[in-house]
Write an enzyme that holds these catalytic residues in place. Structure first.
Site, mmCIF file in Angstrom:
data_model
loop_
_atom_site.group_PDB
_atom_site.id
_atom_site.type_symbol
_atom_site.label_atom_id
_atom_site.label_comp_id
_atom_site.label_asym_id
_atom_site.label_seq_id
_atom_site.Cartn_x
_atom_site.Cartn_y
_atom_site.Cartn_z
ATOM 1 N N ASP A 103 33.230 77.825 -47.907
ATOM 2 C CA ASP A 103 34.694 77.761 -47.985
ATOM 3 C C ASP A 103 35.130 76.389 -48.480
ATOM 4 O O ASP A 103 34.397 75.413 -48.322
ATOM 5 C CB ASP A 103 35.331 77.901 -46.592
ATOM 6 C CG ASP A 103 34.948 79.174 -45.888
ATOM 7 O OD1 ASP A 103 34.507 80.112 -46.567
ATOM 8 O OD2 ASP A 103 35.089 79.201 -44.651
HETATM 9 N N1 URA Z 1 30.931 80.765 -42.534
HETATM 10 C C1 URA Z 1 32.206 80.374 -42.739
HETATM 11 O O1 URA Z 1 33.106 80.766 -42.019
HETATM 12 N N2 URA Z 1 32.455 79.559 -43.774
HETATM 13 C C2 URA Z 1 31.510 79.075 -44.599
HETATM 14 O O2 URA Z 1 31.807 78.302 -45.509
HETATM 15 C C3 URA Z 1 30.197 79.474 -44.350
HETATM 16 C C4 URA Z 1 29.929 80.319 -43.322
#
Ligand code: URA
Length: 234
Positions: A103
């Site tokens: 993310d």
């Molecule tokens: N899980 C999440 O919520 N975000 C990420 O970036 C990776 C795994």
């Protein structure tokens, strides 16, 4: 193939560095010094060396990056900072992609490659490739919630996550090891027990450990050993 193209494709030097090193007499083809970076070479049948070390040609590039917060794992998203913008010019037009996504608000280890088959295998649930993340939560996590999340969390869309491992360091911080990677999985897992992830950083992917020497935004090529770990999941 042009000598400078071969050397920059191999990830050893950029084209301009190659021209400089050619002039310095540091590049040889079958033992002969080549001073012209535009010289035509045949990498299949000749040994091209930089400072005496043979350069092996690979059609694939494997990069480890310490993704900074605020960047997106996308090749084209108008108005956003892209992880690819952090790479050198020589890697920009090599059809690279990130192996899975982190993310925008997650930092840490991301692998960037053009090896589609290995990337596909590394992400395939069949291969159970483990990913390790450090997290910090808004609220303390009870032991009961930790155990139930490990067994499987029911996400808002009804999906039940596969077993994971959660090791707490303090009551709000810890490490989670997953072998799947659903969209926003970790944030949604903790949300399922009414908690909130406030920091998330990936530190490991299939046995490849984020290089502690890389500051956020920095990257390097994978070592041969790391490439073997990554491509072994074929
Ligand atoms: N899980 C999440 O919520 N975000 C990420 O970036 C990776 C795994």
């Amino acid at each position: 193939m042009r000598l400078d193209k071969f050397i920059s494709n191999a990830g050893v030097l950029s084209r301009s560095q190659c021209a400089k090193e050619c002039r310095a007499g540091n590049i040889t083809c079958d033992g002969m010094v080549i001073r012209d970076p535009s010289a035509n070479v045949d990498p299949q049948n000749s040994v091209i060396a930089y400072k005496g070390e043979a350069i092996t040609y690979s059609e694939y590039v494997y990069i480890m990056m310490n993704k900074p917060l605020g960047y997106v794992c996308s090749n084209d998203e108008p108005g956003e900072l892209l992880v690819f913008d952090l790479l050198d010019e020589r890697y920009r037009k090599k059809d690279l992609f990130t192996v899975g996504r982190l993310d925008k608000n997650t930092s840490g280890l991301i692998i960037i490659t053009n090896d589609g088959k290995s990337a596909h295998n590394a992400l395939s649930p069949k291969h159970h490739v483990e990913k390790k993340y450090e997290f910090a939560l808004a609220d303390p996590l009870s032991e009961e919630d930790r155990i139930s999340l490990e067994k499987g969390a029911e996400l808002a869309d009804g999906y039940i996550t596969k077993p994971s491992k959660i090791i707490m360091k303090t009551d709000k911080t810890g490490v989670i090891i997953l072998s799947e990677g659903k969209y926003h999985q970790i944030r949604r897992m903790f949300a399922s027990v009414s908690n909130k992830v406030v920091e998330l950083k990936r530190t490991e992917f299939g046995g490849i450990i984020l290089d502690g020497a890389l500051s956020p935004g920095q990257w390097r090529l994978l070592t041969q050993q790391e490439i073997t770990l990554f491509t072994n999941k074929r």
